[in-house]
Enzyme design. Structure first.
Site, PDB file in Angstrom:
ATOM      1  N   HIS A 371       0.297  -1.176   0.347  1.00 51.42           N
ATOM      2  CA  HIS A 371       0.125  -0.235  -0.120  1.00 51.42           C
ATOM      3  C   HIS A 371       1.010   1.361  -0.077  1.00 51.42           C
ATOM      4  CE1 HIS A 371      -4.409  -1.782   0.758  1.00 51.42           C
ATOM      5  NE2 HIS A 371      -3.343  -2.921   1.198  1.00 51.42           N
ATOM      6  N   LYS A 564      -8.396  13.779   4.954  1.00 48.29           N
ATOM      7  CA  LYS A 564      -7.318  12.925   5.157  1.00 48.29           C
ATOM      8  C   LYS A 564      -6.031  12.498   6.317  1.00 48.29           C
ATOM      9  CE  LYS A 564      -6.363  13.800   0.799  1.00 48.29           C
ATOM     10  NZ  LYS A 564      -6.418  13.286  -0.004  1.00 48.29           N
ATOM     11  N   ARG A 565      -5.591  11.808   6.257  1.00 50.45           N
ATOM     12  CA  ARG A 565      -5.224  12.033   7.902  1.00 50.45           C
ATOM     13  C   ARG A 565      -3.419  13.085   6.976  1.00 50.45           C
ATOM     14  NH1 ARG A 565      -4.446   8.001  11.885  1.00 50.45           N
ATOM     15  NH2 ARG A 565      -2.173   8.725  11.969  1.00 50.45           N
ATOM     16  N   LYS A 570       0.911  14.396   1.296  1.00 50.79           N
ATOM     17  CA  LYS A 570      -0.208  14.856   1.428  1.00 50.79           C
ATOM     18  C   LYS A 570      -0.547  15.791   1.030  1.00 50.79           C
ATOM     19  CE  LYS A 570      -2.385  10.950   3.895  1.00 50.79           C
ATOM     20  NZ  LYS A 570      -2.979   9.828   2.783  1.00 50.79           N
ATOM     21  N   THR A 675      -8.282   6.664  -1.889  1.00 46.67           N
ATOM     22  CA  THR A 675      -9.963   6.482  -1.946  1.00 46.67           C
ATOM     23  C   THR A 675     -10.878   7.063  -1.917  1.00 46.67           C
ATOM     24  OG1 THR A 675      -9.779   5.545  -0.090  1.00 46.67           O
ATOM     25  CG2 THR A 675      -9.352   3.511  -2.076  1.00 46.67           C
ATOM     26  N   LYS A 679     -14.166   8.604  -4.297  1.00 39.76           N
ATOM     27  CA  LYS A 679     -15.990   9.045  -2.994  1.00 39.76           C
ATOM     28  C   LYS A 679     -16.444  10.365  -3.844  1.00 39.76           C
ATOM     29  CE  LYS A 679     -13.821   5.747   1.023  1.00 39.76           C
ATOM     30  NZ  LYS A 679     -13.073   6.633   1.813  1.00 39.76           N
TER      31      LYS A 679
HETATM   32  C1  4GP Z   1      -2.715   4.168   1.922  1.00 35.94           C
HETATM   33  C2  4GP Z   1      -2.168   4.861   0.776  1.00 35.94           C
HETATM   34  O1  4GP Z   1      -1.131   5.830   1.302  1.00 35.94           O
HETATM   35  C3  4GP Z   1      -3.416   4.828   0.085  1.00 35.94           C
HETATM   36  O2  4GP Z   1      -3.240   5.888  -0.860  1.00 35.94           O
HETATM   37  C4  4GP Z   1      -4.333   3.932  -0.739  1.00 35.94           C
HETATM   38  O3  4GP Z   1      -5.280   4.401  -1.064  1.00 35.94           O
HETATM   39  C5  4GP Z   1      -4.537   3.243   0.567  1.00 35.94           C
HETATM   40  O4  4GP Z   1      -3.614   2.342   1.386  1.00 35.94           O
HETATM   41  C6  4GP Z   1      -5.400   1.653  -0.100  1.00 35.94           C
HETATM   42  O5  4GP Z   1      -4.956   0.787  -0.292  1.00 35.94           O
HETATM   43  N1  4GP Z   1      -1.572   3.346   2.359  1.00 35.94           N
HETATM   44  C7  4GP Z   1      -1.856   2.756   3.875  1.00 35.94           C
HETATM   45  C8  4GP Z   1      -0.330   2.856   4.832  1.00 35.94           C
HETATM   46  O6  4GP Z   1      -2.700   3.786   5.316  1.00 35.94           O
HETATM   47  O7  4GP Z   1      -0.339   2.941   5.954  1.00 35.94           O
HETATM   48  O8  4GP Z   1       0.300   2.452   4.084  1.00 35.94           O
END
Ligand code: 4GP
Length: 828
Positions: A371, A564-565, A570, A675, A679
């Protein structure tokens, strides 16, 4: 077996699902009076929520039992989705929708004097995740059930989910999220399913009577895993799958030695320690921190889940080699990678399978999803810590590594460096176990989560493994979102409008049917209705802002959202610098110019990891700017800035449908997919974004005219970073003005922002300065285009019409076909 007379009694009184409103009401009242021991006279909204959810839960359990029985008798391959995070949000609305009983429940409680909306508000979010990764797991299990695949989720039942965020004096303050205060009607405790898990201890080997070397692991500490099952109802199907969450408990073995020695208190304390294993979710997103308790959590969860899966398999009396024909296990990131080692251990140490045969079973069982390519997120465990906690697993990892490196050496005898590069053990001091490498070596497929990201893992972090295994082991499955929660639940009005053109609600199951609204993109009546709904959703968010931030918001302004976080990659810092630039421009405008300007409401939200200083500084700056701008009478309605505290799934359901523009502005190549971008567009908002993650595929689907893209491309990022390191790159002049304003104290004490500013004036790792002008240009275009209502609305409609690809049902079909090799089981 049950004698036939008894069977008749069972059948006569077997629980049926309630069909109509009155049956629901009967169940509701029964739960108020018996389960809750309340009455008509003291049933408040909380009690009404609890009673309604108990009634719905009963219904889910009936369908869940039926599904599990069906899946067991069909005896087909199942998938197990292992994820340390399931960011579920609230369950009640989703359960009503998926079970098709929303209308019954709504009017059922109305007759009894309650508003369904008030009851829904009583439910705490199940916030067992940090961000994208955890929410993806939640969308995926919804889709696995909705598409009738036999599949379970396995996770941890944290007592504390992600912390609650408050803003005090502009700063983030965390407090614990004890979400189980009123017990949780959506889980079924399975006290009968208890599994012993061991940590620490030592290993020993001996030769048995058959002359075979046997390894044993013994002498460690024991804790117990207890299962809690959460039914996962599919939409428009009776299929109700299972999410099994493990809680840690002390074993029943009490330390009698200590007790007899008179040390009762310390033996109780030892027992209590067991419960801390599953107590808290680690609050990091895209970041690894090597705490021993985290590794304990991982092993505890993996060992319990595998024990469960293996037990289920053994009941079928099949030979071990058929395990991968019955079981697919997906590793959601590297967090569950120990499962690879644990399965190998079970097979060779406990079941007597030969190494090679066992390893063959293991690699055919697992798939691994990556991810993130951010180096600070890649898990590595120090060998000494690992060896102490899991001595037998460490031995097995050395063996796996040895066989792997021997193979590589044979394939590439001349490449001496390669072995060191791909070894599971990093030769640092101390040595480290590279979990991603172990996951790749232990799986038959490795996937990224959007096209660009899947290419990047092949060309950067996992490049050597492509050389070794060839490209076919690596693939892409672009993420998706469930339209049940992110369209129907979040935006019921838009859903009804779409249904009026599609002719049914079938698009909630087959999202490509959204295409049918495209011909109405320029239809004035349809446009009007579209705009009215957007206004309604903006007013709903405005009411929330009024309540939380105390300001009235102009719903005709452009709502510009970034939630978002909080993370430097970001680039919320770029957004707030842009807001400051806008503020300075407005201050310099004549009255005439002000009349021409597009009013904006800039909305931020998101949590920072508690130990992430820079992210916390960004939050502080947003709040400082908000305070100054919102109080400035020169600015009036032209600019308002809000930070919405404690962003979570249920707040997203209010915020997402209200956006005109949402920002997804990561440095190119850093956001694996995203994601929330999906949305927002699904709810009729347009994207302002970089050429990164799923933004790229969204552009391809909705058309370049319906998205605002800017910034450098991923392929130039390395060069730009290199330039920053080795030469003096001048700061963007507009950014310089922004920094000046901060430095002269326009937003309070400038000392607070020194390190934030120098992160940009220095190495500018995230290329804020490089992208700033192009960002401002794109914003300008947004301002202009928003004035042209007709084209704006038609772009919004066209974009929604083309979002079918981003349903998580599509993603799950791809996993099922190309990684899991499983088929749906119809319920009738
Ligand atoms: C997240 C990614 O940062 C995000 O781009 C992606 O949409 C999401 O996973 C689902 O695949 N990664 C994390 C992480 O949250 O902690 O690696």
């Amino acid at each position: 077996s049950i004698p036939s007379e008894s069977r008749q009694v069972w059948q006569k009184f077997g629980v049926k699902e309630f069909g109509g409103k009155e049956e629901f009401q009967q169940e509701f009242i029964r739960h108020v009076e018996t389960t809750l021991a309340r009455s008509m006279y003291n049933c408040d909204d909380l009690a009404a929520y609890q009673a309604a959810s108990q009634a719905i839960r009963d219904r889910l359990i009936v369908a869940w039992n039926k599904t599990q029985q069906k899946h067991t008798t069909k005896d087909r391959k199942r998938v197990y989705y292992l994820s340390l995070e399931f960011l579920m949000g609230r369950a009640m609305d989703n359960a009503m929708l998926n079970a098709g009983i929303k209308d019954i429940t709504k009017s059922g409680v109305a007759d009894l004097g309650f508003k369904i909306e008030d009851l829904l508000e009583q439910e705490p979010d199940a916030a067992l995740g940090n961000g994208g990764l955890g929410r993806l797991a939640a969308c995926f299990i919804d889709s696995i059930a909705s598409t009738n695949y036999p599949g379970w989720g396995y996770g941890l039942r944290y007592q504390y989910g992600i912390f609650k965020q408050r803003i005090v004096d502009g700063y983030q303050v965390e407090s614990p999220d004890y979400w189980l205060t009123f017990s949780n009607p959506w889980e079924i405790p399975r006290y009968e399913i208890q599994i012993d898990i061991m940590f620490y201890g030592y290993t020993r080997k001996y030769t048995n009577d058959d002359g075979k070397v046997v390894h044993v692991w013994e002498g460690g500490e024991q804790v117990q895993a207890v299962a809690y099952d959460v039914p996962v109802p599919g939409y428009g199907t009776e299929t109700t799958n299972n999410l099994r969450l493990w809680a840690s408990k002390p074993t029943r073995e009490f330390d009698f030695e200590k007790f007899n020695a008179g040390d009762y208190e310390s033996s109780v304390r030892e027992s209590q320690k067991a419960e801390t294993i599953s107590a808290v979710l680690y609050p990091n997103d895209n970041f690894y921190s090597g705490k021993e308790l985290r590794l304990k959590q991982q092993y505890f969860w993996v060992a319990a889940s595998l024990n469960d899966i293996v037990r289920r398999f053994k009941k079928t009396h099949r030979p071990w080699k058929e395990f991968p024909d019955q079981v697919a296990i997906q590793l959601n990131d590297t967090h569950p990678t120990l499962a690879v080692v644990e399965l190998q251990r079970i097979l060779i140490d406990m079941e007597g399978v030969e190494w090679d045969a066992a390893w063959n079973i293991v690699t055919n069982t697992f798939g691994y999803t990556n991810h993130t390519v951010l180096p600070e997120a890649l898990e590595k465990w120090p060998v000494p810590l690992f060896t102490n906690l899991l001595p037998r697993h460490m031995e097995i990892i050395y063996e796996i590594n040895l066989f792997f490196l021997q193979k590589v050496e044979k394939m590439f005898p001349k490449e001496r460096d390669l072995l060191g590069r791909v070894s599971i053990i990093e030769e640092s001091s101390p040595q480290q176990v590279r979990m991603a490498y172990l996951a790749i070596i232990g799986s038959h497929k490795v996937n990224g989560v959007a096209e660009l990201h899947s290419e990047l893992i092949k060309t950067t972090i996992f490049k050597d493994f492509v050389t070794i295994y060839g490209p076919d082991k690596f693939m892409n499955v672009t993420n998706g979102i469930t339209p049940r929660r992110w369209l129907h639940q979040a935006n019921p009005k838009l859903c009804d409008l779409i249904a009026s053109k599609v002719g049914s609600y079938d698009f909630l199951k087959d999202l490509n049917l959204l295409k049918k609204i495209e011909p109405f993109a320029h239809d004035p009546k349809f446009q009007d209705e579209w705009v009215t709904i957007k206004k309604f959703n903006k007013a709903r968010l405005a009411a929330h802002i009024k309540q939380s931030n105390g300001y009235d918001v102009n719903v005709n302004a452009l709502f510009d959202v970034q939630v978002k976080r909080i993370h430097e990659y970001k680039r919320q810092q770029m957004n707030i610098f842009g807001v400051i630039h806008r503020y300075l421009s407005i201050k310099a405008m004549t009255e005439e110019e002000k009349k021409e300007a597009t009013p904006r409401v800039c909305i931020f939200g998101g949590k920072s990891a508690p130990g992430y200083y820079m992210a916390k500084t960004i939050i502080k700056l947003i709040n400082a700017v908000s305070e100054v701008v919102n109080a400035d009478t020169d600015v009036g309605d032209l600019l308002k800035v809000f930070f919405i505290a404690d962003y979570n799934v249920s707040k997203a359901e209010i915020i997402v449908p209200a956006s005109d523009i949402s920002q997804h502005i990561s440095t190119a190549g850093t956001e694996a997919s995203g994601t929330s971008n999906m949305k927002f567009v699904l709810n009729g908002g347009l994207i302002l974004g970089t050429v990164d993650g799923a933004n790229i595929e969204i552009t391809r689907e909705v058309g370049e005219n319906n998205i605002f893209l800017f910034g450098h491309l991923a392929e130039s990022v390395e060069d730009l970073r290199h330039k920053h390191r080795f030469s003096d790159v001048p700061l963007d002049p507009n950014l310089e003005k922004v920094f000046n304003a901060i430095e002269i104290g326009t937003f309070g004490d400038p000392n607070i922002y020194v390190s934030l500013i120098s992160s940009v004036t220095g190495s500018d790792y995230y290329l804020v300065s490089d992208d700033f002008q192009s960002y401002l240009d794109a914003q300008k275009l947004v301002d202009q285009d928003f004035k042209n209502k007709d084209t704006w609305v038609s772009r919004s409609i066209t974009a929604v019409a083309n979002m079918g690809f981003f349903s998580s049902d599509r993603a799950i079909d791809e996993y099922a076909e190309s990684i899991w090799n499983i088929e749906p089981i119809a319920m009738d």
